[in-house]
Design a protein around this motif. Structure first.
Motif, PDB file in Angstrom:
ATOM      1  N   CYS A  10       0.836  -1.210   0.000  1.00 17.61           N
ATOM      2  CA  CYS A  10       0.000   0.000   0.000  1.00 17.61           C
ATOM      3  C   CYS A  10       0.864   1.250   0.000  1.00 17.61           C
ATOM      4  O   CYS A  10       1.892   1.304   0.673  1.00 17.61           O
ATOM      5  N   TYR A  66       0.715   1.847   8.651  1.00 15.93           N
ATOM      6  CA  TYR A  66       1.950   1.099   8.911  1.00 15.93           C
ATOM      7  C   TYR A  66       3.123   2.047   9.101  1.00 15.93           C
ATOM      8  O   TYR A  66       3.065   3.216   8.680  1.00 15.93           O
ATOM      9  N   ILE A 132      -3.280   1.783   5.156  1.00 13.99           N
ATOM     10  CA  ILE A 132      -3.701   0.506   4.559  1.00 13.99           C
ATOM     11  C   ILE A 132      -5.194   0.503   4.221  1.00 13.99           C
ATOM     12  O   ILE A 132      -5.593   0.220   3.094  1.00 13.99           O
ATOM     13  N   ASP A 151      -3.187  -7.334   7.415  1.00 16.40           N
ATOM     14  CA  ASP A 151      -2.569  -6.006   7.604  1.00 16.40           C
ATOM     15  C   ASP A 151      -1.087  -6.146   7.954  1.00 16.40           C
ATOM     16  O   ASP A 151      -0.261  -5.356   7.491  1.00 16.40           O
ATOM     17  N   VAL A 154       0.785  -6.922   4.786  1.00 12.96           N
ATOM     18  CA  VAL A 154       0.820  -5.740   3.905  1.00 12.96           C
ATOM     19  C   VAL A 154       1.781  -4.699   4.483  1.00 12.96           C
ATOM     20  O   VAL A 154       2.558  -4.083   3.740  1.00 12.96           O
ATOM     21  N   SER A 158       5.044  -3.425   2.531  1.00 14.33           N
ATOM     22  CA  SER A 158       5.089  -2.001   2.161  1.00 14.33           C
ATOM     23  C   SER A 158       6.354  -1.350   2.700  1.00 14.33           C
ATOM     24  O   SER A 158       6.927  -0.456   2.069  1.00 14.33           O
TER      25      SER A 158
END
Ligand SMILES: Cc1cc2nc3c(=O)[nH]c(=O)nc-3n(C[C@H](O)[C@H](O)[C@H](O)COP(=O)(O)O)c2cc1C
Length: 176
Positions: A10, A66, A132, A151, A154, A158
């Motif tokens: 993301c 994040y 996200i 999450d 990801v 990321s």
């Protein structure tokens, strides 16, 4: 609501405004759900200091973010095992936890590291680098847990990009 699909990575290749957002504070107890029920212990950062409020206002939306985080050491004196003093990837929930209908907005940071001891009352620093998804209300606890696990993947993917990894060396974090 079922978990929504989202990209495996993301955000743009290089962080863009408003990132980086710098958060810090003494870790507070949440409602005690994170660790046991969700397999995701979270460090709740206070929204009481002016600095925290000003920084969090730079995050336009509530949702899941994040970045990186580190336990803070007062006076540069390390009270943690070296492995617990490092900077680690984190995923963060910022908002009202609609699945649990919280009344107050919270900042909850899940650091992707198994700490040797509780971090309550300890200082924590976090740099938020990307967004996200929005916070959701789910049909079941299992669906929330599955989305949180996604999450984490990801967030890690990321943050593996060079323009993000470099924030591990940011002067906001204590460098050993
Ligand atoms: C990565 C991540 C994603 C989350 N996503 C949601 C969400 O979509 N909806 C929600 O209500 N809460 C969400 N939460 C918040 C959890 O429900 C919350 O951390 C948990 O209930 C623990 O709260 P406590 O520390 O107050 O006990 C998320 C938390 C994390 C770390």
């Amino acid at each position: 609501m079922a978990g929504r699909t989202r990209p495996d990575v993301c955000g743009p290749a290089v962080p863009e405004a408003p990132y980086p957002v710098y958060l810090d504070g003494l870790v507070e107890h949440g409602f005690g759900r994170g660790g046991k029920k969700l397999n995701t212990p979270t460090a709740n950062l206070p929204l009481s200091s002016q600095h925290a409020v000003a920084e969090s206002t730079r995050l336009a939306e509530t949702g899941i973010y994040y970045g990186f985080a580190q336990l803070d050491v007062p006076n540069g004196e390390s009270i943690y095992p070296p492995v617990d003093a490092k900077v680690y990837p984190m995923v963060m929930s910022f908002g009202y936890n609609p699945h649990f209908a919280n009344k107050d907005k919270t900042i909850e940071v899940h650091v992707m590291h198994g700490y040797a001891a509780d971090f309550y009352g300890k200082g924590m620093r976090a740099i938020v680098l990307g967004y996200i998804r929005p916070e959701l209300k789910y049909d079941s606890l299992e669906a929330l847990i599955a989305d949180i696990e996604k999450d984490k993947q990801v967030g890690i993917a990321s943050l593996e990009r060079p323009a993000y990894t470099k924030y591990i060396q940011d002067p906001f974090f204590r460098q050993s």
